[in-house]
Design a protein around this motif. Sequence first.
Motif, PDB file in Angstrom:
ATOM      1  N   LEU A  74       0.818  -1.209   0.000  1.00  0.00           N
ATOM      2  CA  LEU A  74       0.000   0.000   0.000  1.00  0.00           C
ATOM      3  C   LEU A  74       0.856   1.265   0.000  1.00  0.00           C
ATOM      4  O   LEU A  74       0.542   2.236  -0.692  1.00  0.00           O
ATOM      5  N   VAL A  75       1.952   1.255   0.738  1.00  0.00           N
ATOM      6  CA  VAL A  75       2.839   2.419   0.783  1.00  0.00           C
ATOM      7  C   VAL A  75       3.372   2.733  -0.610  1.00  0.00           C
ATOM      8  O   VAL A  75       3.472   3.896  -0.997  1.00  0.00           O
ATOM      9  N   ALA A  76       3.694   1.704  -1.379  1.00  0.00           N
ATOM     10  CA  ALA A  76       4.189   1.917  -2.747  1.00  0.00           C
ATOM     11  C   ALA A  76       3.135   2.604  -3.605  1.00  0.00           C
ATOM     12  O   ALA A  76       3.449   3.531  -4.362  1.00  0.00           O
ATOM     13  N   VAL A  77       1.888   2.199  -3.474  1.00  0.00           N
ATOM     14  CA  VAL A  77       0.805   2.810  -4.247  1.00  0.00           C
ATOM     15  C   VAL A  77       0.656   4.281  -3.862  1.00  0.00           C
ATOM     16  O   VAL A  77       0.590   5.156  -4.728  1.00  0.00           O
ATOM     17  N   GLU A  78       0.631   4.565  -2.560  1.00  0.00           N
ATOM     18  CA  GLU A  78       0.487   5.946  -2.099  1.00  0.00           C
ATOM     19  C   GLU A  78       1.650   6.810  -2.578  1.00  0.00           C
ATOM     20  O   GLU A  78       1.450   7.933  -3.045  1.00  0.00           O
ATOM     21  N   ALA A  79       2.867   6.288  -2.469  1.00  0.00           N
ATOM     22  CA  ALA A  79       4.050   7.054  -2.885  1.00  0.00           C
ATOM     23  C   ALA A  79       4.030   7.340  -4.379  1.00  0.00           C
ATOM     24  O   ALA A  79       4.332   8.454  -4.816  1.00  0.00           O
ATOM     25  N   MET A  80       3.664   6.335  -5.170  1.00  0.00           N
ATOM     26  CA  MET A  80       3.622   6.542  -6.623  1.00  0.00           C
ATOM     27  C   MET A  80       2.528   7.526  -7.006  1.00  0.00           C
ATOM     28  O   MET A  80       2.726   8.350  -7.905  1.00  0.00           O
ATOM     29  N   LEU A  81       1.384   7.481  -6.318  1.00  0.00           N
ATOM     30  CA  LEU A  81       0.337   8.477  -6.575  1.00  0.00           C
ATOM     31  C   LEU A  81       0.844   9.881  -6.269  1.00  0.00           C
ATOM     32  O   LEU A  81       0.459  10.844  -6.917  1.00  0.00           O
ATOM     33  N   SER A  82       1.746   9.974  -5.285  1.00  0.00           N
ATOM     34  CA  SER A  82       2.326  11.264  -4.896  1.00  0.00           C
ATOM     35  C   SER A  82       3.450  11.699  -5.818  1.00  0.00           C
ATOM     36  O   SER A  82       4.050  12.754  -5.612  1.00  0.00           O
ATOM     37  N   GLY A  83       3.760  10.878  -6.799  1.00  0.00           N
ATOM     38  CA  GLY A  83       4.804  11.231  -7.759  1.00  0.00           C
ATOM     39  C   GLY A  83       6.205  10.986  -7.251  1.00  0.00           C
ATOM     40  O   GLY A  83       7.157  11.610  -7.731  1.00  0.00           O
ATOM     41  N   ARG A  84       6.371  10.084  -6.291  1.00  0.00           N
ATOM     42  CA  ARG A  84       7.683   9.809  -5.731  1.00  0.00           C
ATOM     43  C   ARG A  84       8.209   8.471  -6.208  1.00  0.00           C
ATOM     44  O   ARG A  84       7.464   7.493  -6.303  1.00  0.00           O
ATOM     45  N   PRO A  85       9.520   8.398  -6.497  1.00  0.00           N
ATOM     46  CA  PRO A  85      10.097   7.108  -6.855  1.00  0.00           C
ATOM     47  C   PRO A  85      10.102   6.186  -5.645  1.00  0.00           C
ATOM     48  O   PRO A  85      10.255   6.634  -4.512  1.00  0.00           O
ATOM     49  N   VAL A  86       9.928   4.898  -5.921  1.00  0.00           N
ATOM     50  CA  VAL A  86       9.866   3.903  -4.858  1.00  0.00           C
ATOM     51  C   VAL A  86      10.910   2.832  -5.116  1.00  0.00           C
ATOM     52  O   VAL A  86      11.006   2.288  -6.210  1.00  0.00           O
ATOM     53  N   LEU A  87      11.680   2.536  -4.082  1.00  0.00           N
ATOM     54  CA  LEU A  87      12.653   1.462  -4.117  1.00  0.00           C
ATOM     55  C   LEU A  87      12.183   0.424  -3.110  1.00  0.00           C
ATOM     56  O   LEU A  87      11.976   0.749  -1.943  1.00  0.00           O
ATOM     57  N   GLY A  88      11.979  -0.790  -3.565  1.00  0.00           N
ATOM     58  CA  GLY A  88      11.490  -1.832  -2.671  1.00  0.00           C
ATOM     59  C   GLY A  88      12.036  -3.189  -3.030  1.00  0.00           C
ATOM     60  O   GLY A  88      12.635  -3.387  -4.097  1.00  0.00           O
ATOM     61  N   THR A  89      11.824  -4.125  -2.130  1.00  0.00           N
ATOM     62  CA  THR A  89      12.286  -5.486  -2.353  1.00  0.00           C
ATOM     63  C   THR A  89      11.289  -6.249  -3.212  1.00  0.00           C
ATOM     64  O   THR A  89      10.092  -5.988  -3.174  1.00  0.00           O
ATOM     65  N   GLY A  90      11.807  -7.195  -3.969  1.00  0.00           N
ATOM     66  CA  GLY A  90      10.975  -7.979  -4.872  1.00  0.00           C
ATOM     67  C   GLY A  90      10.301  -9.134  -4.161  1.00  0.00           C
ATOM     68  O   GLY A  90      10.610 -10.296  -4.424  1.00  0.00           O
ATOM     69  N   VAL A  91       9.389  -8.818  -3.250  1.00  0.00           N
ATOM     70  CA  VAL A  91       8.701  -9.855  -2.477  1.00  0.00           C
ATOM     71  C   VAL A  91       7.193  -9.726  -2.613  1.00  0.00           C
ATOM     72  O   VAL A  91       6.655  -8.619  -2.700  1.00  0.00           O
ATOM     73  N   GLY A  92       6.506 -10.850  -2.639  1.00  0.00           N
ATOM     74  CA  GLY A  92       5.050 -10.902  -2.610  1.00  0.00           C
ATOM     75  C   GLY A  92       4.381  -9.903  -3.528  1.00  0.00           C
ATOM     76  O   GLY A  92       4.811  -9.653  -4.650  1.00  0.00           O
ATOM     77  N   GLY A  93       3.295  -9.324  -3.013  1.00  0.00           N
ATOM     78  CA  GLY A  93       2.523  -8.361  -3.782  1.00  0.00           C
ATOM     79  C   GLY A  93       3.275  -7.075  -4.074  1.00  0.00           C
ATOM     80  O   GLY A  93       2.964  -6.377  -5.031  1.00  0.00           O
ATOM     81  N   LEU A  94       4.282  -6.758  -3.260  1.00  0.00           N
ATOM     82  CA  LEU A  94       5.060  -5.531  -3.477  1.00  0.00           C
ATOM     83  C   LEU A  94       5.754  -5.571  -4.834  1.00  0.00           C
ATOM     84  O   LEU A  94       5.779  -4.580  -5.559  1.00  0.00           O
ATOM     85  N   LYS A  95       6.276  -6.730  -5.189  1.00  0.00           N
ATOM     86  CA  LYS A  95       6.944  -6.879  -6.487  1.00  0.00           C
ATOM     87  C   LYS A  95       5.972  -6.565  -7.623  1.00  0.00           C
ATOM     88  O   LYS A  95       6.318  -5.895  -8.594  1.00  0.00           O
ATOM     89  N   THR A  96       4.723  -7.009  -7.481  1.00  0.00           N
ATOM     90  CA  THR A  96       3.712  -6.757  -8.500  1.00  0.00           C
ATOM     91  C   THR A  96       3.338  -5.282  -8.546  1.00  0.00           C
ATOM     92  O   THR A  96       3.207  -4.701  -9.619  1.00  0.00           O
ATOM     93  N   VAL A  97       3.172  -4.667  -7.385  1.00  0.00           N
ATOM     94  CA  VAL A  97       2.805  -3.251  -7.330  1.00  0.00           C
ATOM     95  C   VAL A  97       3.907  -2.397  -7.957  1.00  0.00           C
ATOM     96  O   VAL A  97       3.628  -1.479  -8.728  1.00  0.00           O
ATOM     97  N   LEU A  98       5.166  -2.696  -7.674  1.00  0.00           N
ATOM     98  CA  LEU A  98       6.276  -1.918  -8.228  1.00  0.00           C
ATOM     99  C   LEU A  98       6.401  -2.128  -9.732  1.00  0.00           C
ATOM    100  O   LEU A  98       6.743  -1.205 -10.459  1.00  0.00           O
ATOM    101  N   GLY A  99       6.108  -3.343 -10.184  1.00  0.00           N
ATOM    102  CA  GLY A  99       6.120  -3.631 -11.617  1.00  0.00           C
ATOM    103  C   GLY A  99       7.363  -3.111 -12.312  1.00  0.00           C
ATOM    104  O   GLY A  99       8.481  -3.274 -11.826  1.00  0.00           O
ATOM    105  N   ASP A 100       7.168  -2.455 -13.445  1.00  0.00           N
ATOM    106  CA  ASP A 100       8.269  -1.893 -14.218  1.00  0.00           C
ATOM    107  C   ASP A 100       8.565  -0.443 -13.835  1.00  0.00           C
ATOM    108  O   ASP A 100       9.457   0.173 -14.412  1.00  0.00           O
ATOM    109  N   VAL A 101       7.811   0.090 -12.882  1.00  0.00           N
ATOM    110  CA  VAL A 101       7.951   1.506 -12.541  1.00  0.00           C
ATOM    111  C   VAL A 101       8.864   1.723 -11.342  1.00  0.00           C
ATOM    112  O   VAL A 101       9.595   2.692 -11.282  1.00  0.00           O
ATOM    113  N   GLY A 102       8.812   0.816 -10.383  1.00  0.00           N
ATOM    114  CA  GLY A 102       9.621   0.956  -9.185  1.00  0.00           C
ATOM    115  C   GLY A 102      11.007   0.370  -9.362  1.00  0.00           C
ATOM    116  O   GLY A 102      11.312  -0.288 -10.359  1.00  0.00           O
ATOM    117  N   ILE A 103      11.835   0.613  -8.387  1.00  0.00           N
ATOM    118  CA  ILE A 103      13.187   0.065  -8.353  1.00  0.00           C
ATOM    119  C   ILE A 103      13.123  -1.146  -7.441  1.00  0.00           C
ATOM    120  O   ILE A 103      12.773  -1.032  -6.267  1.00  0.00           O
TER     121      ILE A 103
END
Length: 167
Positions: A114-143
Motif C-alpha cells: 500500500l505504501v508503494a501505491v500511495e508514494a507513486m500516486l504522490s509522484g515519488r520514486p519507490v525502491l522496494g524489495t521484490g517480495v510478494g505483492g510488493l513486487k507486483t505493485v512496483l512492476g516496471d515503474v519501481g526500483i
Amino acid sequence: IRGVLEHRLRCVPNGVDPARFPATKWTQGPPWRLLFVGRLTRQKGVDLLIRALQGWSDGTLHVVGEGEERAALEALAESSGVDIVFRGWSSNIAREYAESHLVIIPSRWEGFGLVAVEAMLSGRPVLGTGVGGLKTVLGDVGIVVPPGSSEALGAAIRESLGNMADL
C-alpha cells in the motif's frame, strides 16, 4: 474463478483514494530526504535499511511508524552515524511523501504494498524489495532489489540518488 458462481464474486478496490495523494513537485537534492512508512517490525526490514545507509551522510532518513522494534531500531540508528528521524505515525502522510525524494520499502515479505501505491500516486520514486505483492505493485515503474540484503539495498539507494542528482 473456477468453482465459484460469478454472481458471488466482486472486485474489492485497494482502498487508496487518489485525491488524498496528489502528485507534488519534486525538489532537487542533496540534501536527500529518504522515507520509510510502516510498522516497525522485523517483516518491514528497517534494520536492513539502517545498515544499508551506514556511512551515508547526504541527507536524512525519516521513519514514519510505530512498532515493537522501535527501541532496538533507534539504538541501531544511533550507532550507525546516519541522520535518522523517528517520527511515529503521521496524521498527514501525504505531506510526508511530498517532502521526500525517495520512498524505500525494504520488506522481508509483503502482502500488497500500500505504501508503494500511495508514494507513486504522490509522484515519488519507490525502491522496494521484490517480495510478494510488493513486487507486483512496483512492476516496471519501481526500483526492485532482492530481499534481505542490506548491501544490495545500499547500492540501489546510492545509484538511485546519483541518477536523481543528474536530473
